[in-house]
Scaffold this motif. Structure first.
Motif, PDB file in Angstrom:
ATOM      1  N   HIS A  48       0.809  -1.046   0.031  1.00 60.09           N
ATOM      2  CA  HIS A  48       0.089   0.006   0.004  1.00 60.09           C
ATOM      3  C   HIS A  48       0.907   1.382  -0.023  1.00 60.09           C
ATOM      4  O   HIS A  48       1.860   1.189   0.949  1.00 60.09           O
ATOM      5  CB  HIS A  48      -0.888  -0.094   1.161  1.00 60.09           C
ATOM      6  N   ASP A  49       0.625   2.039  -0.996  1.00 59.00           N
ATOM      7  CA  ASP A  49       1.493   3.307  -0.996  1.00 59.00           C
ATOM      8  C   ASP A  49       0.768   4.311  -0.362  1.00 59.00           C
ATOM      9  O   ASP A  49      -0.568   4.859  -0.896  1.00 59.00           O
ATOM     10  CB  ASP A  49       1.840   3.327  -2.493  1.00 59.00           C
ATOM     11  N   LEU A  50       1.016   4.968   0.925  1.00 59.44           N
ATOM     12  CA  LEU A  50       0.099   6.264   1.221  1.00 59.44           C
ATOM     13  C   LEU A  50       0.289   7.522   0.554  1.00 59.44           C
ATOM     14  O   LEU A  50      -0.629   8.200   0.712  1.00 59.44           O
ATOM     15  CB  LEU A  50       0.745   6.235   2.759  1.00 59.44           C
ATOM     16  N   GLY A  51       1.300   7.612  -0.396  1.00 60.43           N
ATOM     17  CA  GLY A  51       1.347   8.648  -1.245  1.00 60.43           C
ATOM     18  C   GLY A  51       1.571  10.122  -0.513  1.00 60.43           C
ATOM     19  O   GLY A  51       1.094  11.139  -1.001  1.00 60.43           O
ATOM     20  N   MET A  52       2.267  10.142   0.324  1.00 62.05           N
ATOM     21  CA  MET A  52       2.621  11.374   1.211  1.00 62.05           C
ATOM     22  C   MET A  52       3.469  12.176   0.435  1.00 62.05           C
ATOM     23  O   MET A  52       4.332  11.689  -0.356  1.00 62.05           O
ATOM     24  CB  MET A  52       3.545  11.076   2.622  1.00 62.05           C
ATOM     25  N   ARG A  53       3.129  13.424   0.230  1.00 64.24           N
ATOM     26  CA  ARG A  53       3.808  14.391  -0.609  1.00 64.24           C
ATOM     27  C   ARG A  53       4.978  15.395   0.277  1.00 64.24           C
ATOM     28  O   ARG A  53       5.431  16.139  -0.242  1.00 64.24           O
ATOM     29  CB  ARG A  53       2.807  15.430  -1.214  1.00 64.24           C
ATOM     30  N   SER A  54       4.680  15.233   1.525  1.00 70.85           N
ATOM     31  CA  SER A  54       5.628  16.116   2.487  1.00 70.85           C
ATOM     32  C   SER A  54       5.768  15.375   3.891  1.00 70.85           C
ATOM     33  O   SER A  54       5.187  14.304   4.323  1.00 70.85           O
ATOM     34  CB  SER A  54       5.034  17.269   2.913  1.00 70.85           C
ATOM     35  N   ASN A  55       6.921  15.709   4.355  1.00 71.97           N
ATOM     36  CA  ASN A  55       7.407  14.919   5.497  1.00 71.97           C
ATOM     37  C   ASN A  55       6.527  15.448   6.763  1.00 71.97           C
ATOM     38  O   ASN A  55       6.873  14.792   8.042  1.00 71.97           O
ATOM     39  CB  ASN A  55       8.866  15.050   5.802  1.00 71.97           C
ATOM     40  N   THR A  56       6.003  16.580   6.586  1.00 70.94           N
ATOM     41  CA  THR A  56       5.185  17.153   7.519  1.00 70.94           C
ATOM     42  C   THR A  56       3.470  17.013   7.232  1.00 70.94           C
ATOM     43  O   THR A  56       2.732  17.805   7.571  1.00 70.94           O
ATOM     44  CB  THR A  56       5.521  18.697   7.784  1.00 70.94           C
ATOM     45  N   GLU A  57       3.394  16.053   6.576  1.00 76.47           N
ATOM     46  CA  GLU A  57       1.831  15.975   6.259  1.00 76.47           C
ATOM     47  C   GLU A  57       1.222  15.143   7.362  1.00 76.47           C
ATOM     48  O   GLU A  57       0.817  13.954   7.283  1.00 76.47           O
ATOM     49  CB  GLU A  57       1.626  14.956   4.955  1.00 76.47           C
ATOM     50  N   VAL A  58       0.776  15.967   8.350  1.00 74.55           N
ATOM     51  CA  VAL A  58       0.199  15.467   9.583  1.00 74.55           C
ATOM     52  C   VAL A  58      -1.245  14.464   9.288  1.00 74.55           C
ATOM     53  O   VAL A  58      -1.155  13.552   9.938  1.00 74.55           O
ATOM     54  CB  VAL A  58      -0.100  16.369  10.651  1.00 74.55           C
ATOM     55  N   GLY A  59      -1.908  14.955   8.404  1.00 75.53           N
ATOM     56  CA  GLY A  59      -3.154  14.177   8.041  1.00 75.53           C
ATOM     57  C   GLY A  59      -2.919  12.897   7.764  1.00 75.53           C
ATOM     58  O   GLY A  59      -3.931  12.243   7.707  1.00 75.53           O
ATOM     59  N   ALA A  60      -1.685  12.676   7.256  1.00 73.99           N
ATOM     60  CA  ALA A  60      -1.160  11.316   6.705  1.00 73.99           C
ATOM     61  C   ALA A  60      -1.729  10.286   8.044  1.00 73.99           C
ATOM     62  O   ALA A  60      -1.932   9.226   7.720  1.00 73.99           O
ATOM     63  CB  ALA A  60      -0.044  11.041   5.883  1.00 73.99           C
ATOM     64  N   VAL A  61      -1.380  10.676   9.216  1.00 76.49           N
ATOM     65  CA  VAL A  61      -1.767   9.659  10.063  1.00 76.49           C
ATOM     66  C   VAL A  61      -2.937   8.980  10.116  1.00 76.49           C
ATOM     67  O   VAL A  61      -3.061   8.190  10.592  1.00 76.49           O
ATOM     68  CB  VAL A  61      -1.366  10.635  11.549  1.00 76.49           C
ATOM     69  N   LEU A  62      -3.917   9.996   9.865  1.00 72.66           N
ATOM     70  CA  LEU A  62      -5.394   9.660  10.002  1.00 72.66           C
ATOM     71  C   LEU A  62      -5.601   8.699   9.034  1.00 72.66           C
ATOM     72  O   LEU A  62      -6.425   7.685   9.253  1.00 72.66           O
ATOM     73  CB  LEU A  62      -6.338  10.786   9.900  1.00 72.66           C
TER      74      LEU A  62
END
Length: 350
Positions: A48-62
């Motif tokens: 599964h690729d979470l697809g984060m675009r930034s190391n500070t993408e806090v919303g990715a936690v959810l």
């Protein structure tokens, strides 16, 4: 869970462990689903690729917590700093309390090749307490974790694993790889394996070898990374570009069979996986730092330690092309089957 899946030591180690685990697994990468993601999928492991675009993408936690909740996983195992931060928090939000982390790259005050200031250390410690256990890949890494303030009872040492059978010298691979890169059968090939990153010091390796490189002495570097362009330019500036082969990401074992000696000039290694892979392939290995060799104790056949950059060229010059030697007996302690079993045991114990 891992930060990215481009080819690298932690990434390929994850794949190797999953191939020998007695448990089912799925893999989540925060971003950069590179070549190792393709390899995992070919092995039948869902990625599964979470697809984060930034190391500070806090919303990715959810998003990550929702993915974990849907997966109904028994254990979440995190690898590398950012995946550890996001993964431990997300696992707790998803109701998974059995969280294990592996620390691959903590050395003194450097984490994954970058300076780790007070803020990084505090964040690391805060999230570490959300897990059940942290695996250190070497005693040196464990010592650094304790120095940072991780409780001793929370840290255990399990080394990286080696597929000793796959790494054994193969004359067919030797001929095929040499033919592919245009190196003659009688040439001496100095090799190096690792990410093309300043910390690996492949630039120093090229400079040290430049006076001797030619048809009979060539350099093969396996790996990819941000230094490709600068290393290519350096070889051209020194007039040795035809004899420096930057072959990118490719299977390591066949490339090792094509070499006559492996060089690891890096000063900063928390384990030294490439050094052990070279020894497993029967190569003499010239290296600056390898905690795994240190922890074997005594002399390790084929392991040639140097103390300075000046020693690198001298040590390499002293190694002539020769048939592969047997792998040192001490390497059996790193057989991936035993290492994977220890990780599986940890999952069940915690």
């Amino acid at each position: 869970m891992i930060t990215g899946l481009a080819a690298g030591g932690a990434e390929t180690q994850l794949r190797l462990l999953l191939r020998h685990s007695r448990h089912d697994a799925e893999v989540v990468t925060l971003y950069n689903a590179g070549s190792v993601a393709d390899q995992l999928r070919a092995d039948g492991v869902p990625v599964h690729d979470l697809g984060m675009r930034s190391n500070t993408e806090v919303g990715a936690v959810l998003r990550l917590a929702r993915l974990i909740r849907r997966g109904r996983y028994d254990v979440v195992h995190t690898h590398l700093y950012r995946a550890c931060l996001y993964g431990r928090v997300a696992a707790r939000l998803a109701g998974v309390r059995t969280v294990v982390a592996t620390e691959h790259s903590l050395l003194d005050d450097q984490l994954e090749g970058r300076s780790a200031g007070r803020g990084v250390r505090l964040l690391y410690l805060a999230t570490e307490r959300l897990g059940r256990a942290t695996v250190a890949v070497s005693a040196a890494t464990r010592d650094n974790l304790l120095r940072w303030g991780v409780a001793p009872e929370r840290v255990l040492t399990v080394p990286n694993g080696l597929d000793l059978d796959a790494l054994a010298f193969d004359p067919t691979d030797r001929a095929a790889v040499r033919a592919d890169i245009g190196v003659g059968a009688d040439a001496r090939v100095v090799g190096a394996v690792g990410r093309l990153h300043p910390g690996k010091r492949f630039d120093e390796l090229i400079r040290s070898l430049a006076p001797t490189l030619g048809e009979s002495d060539q350099l093969l570097i396996v790996g990819e990374g941000p230094e490709r362009a600068s290393l290519t330019a350096l070889a051209a500036d020194l007039g040795v570009a035809p004899f420096v082969h930057l072959v990118g990401e490719r299977p390591v074992a066949p490339a090792l069979s094509a070499m006559d000696v492996l060089a690891s000039p890096s000063r900063y290694e928390t384990f030294g996986l490439a050094v052990l892979e070279g020894l497993a392939a029967g190569l003499p290995v010239v290296f600056r730092r390898c905690p795994a060799v240190d922890e074997m104790g005594g002399d390790v056949p084929g392991a040639i330690r140097i103390g300075s950059d000046a020693d690198l060229a001298t040590a390499l010059a002293g190694v002539v092309a020769r048939p592969a030697r047997p792998a040192p007996d001490a390497l059996t302690a790193f057989d991936v089957r035993g290492v994977a079993a220890r990780i599986d045991d940890l999952y069940e114990r915690v």
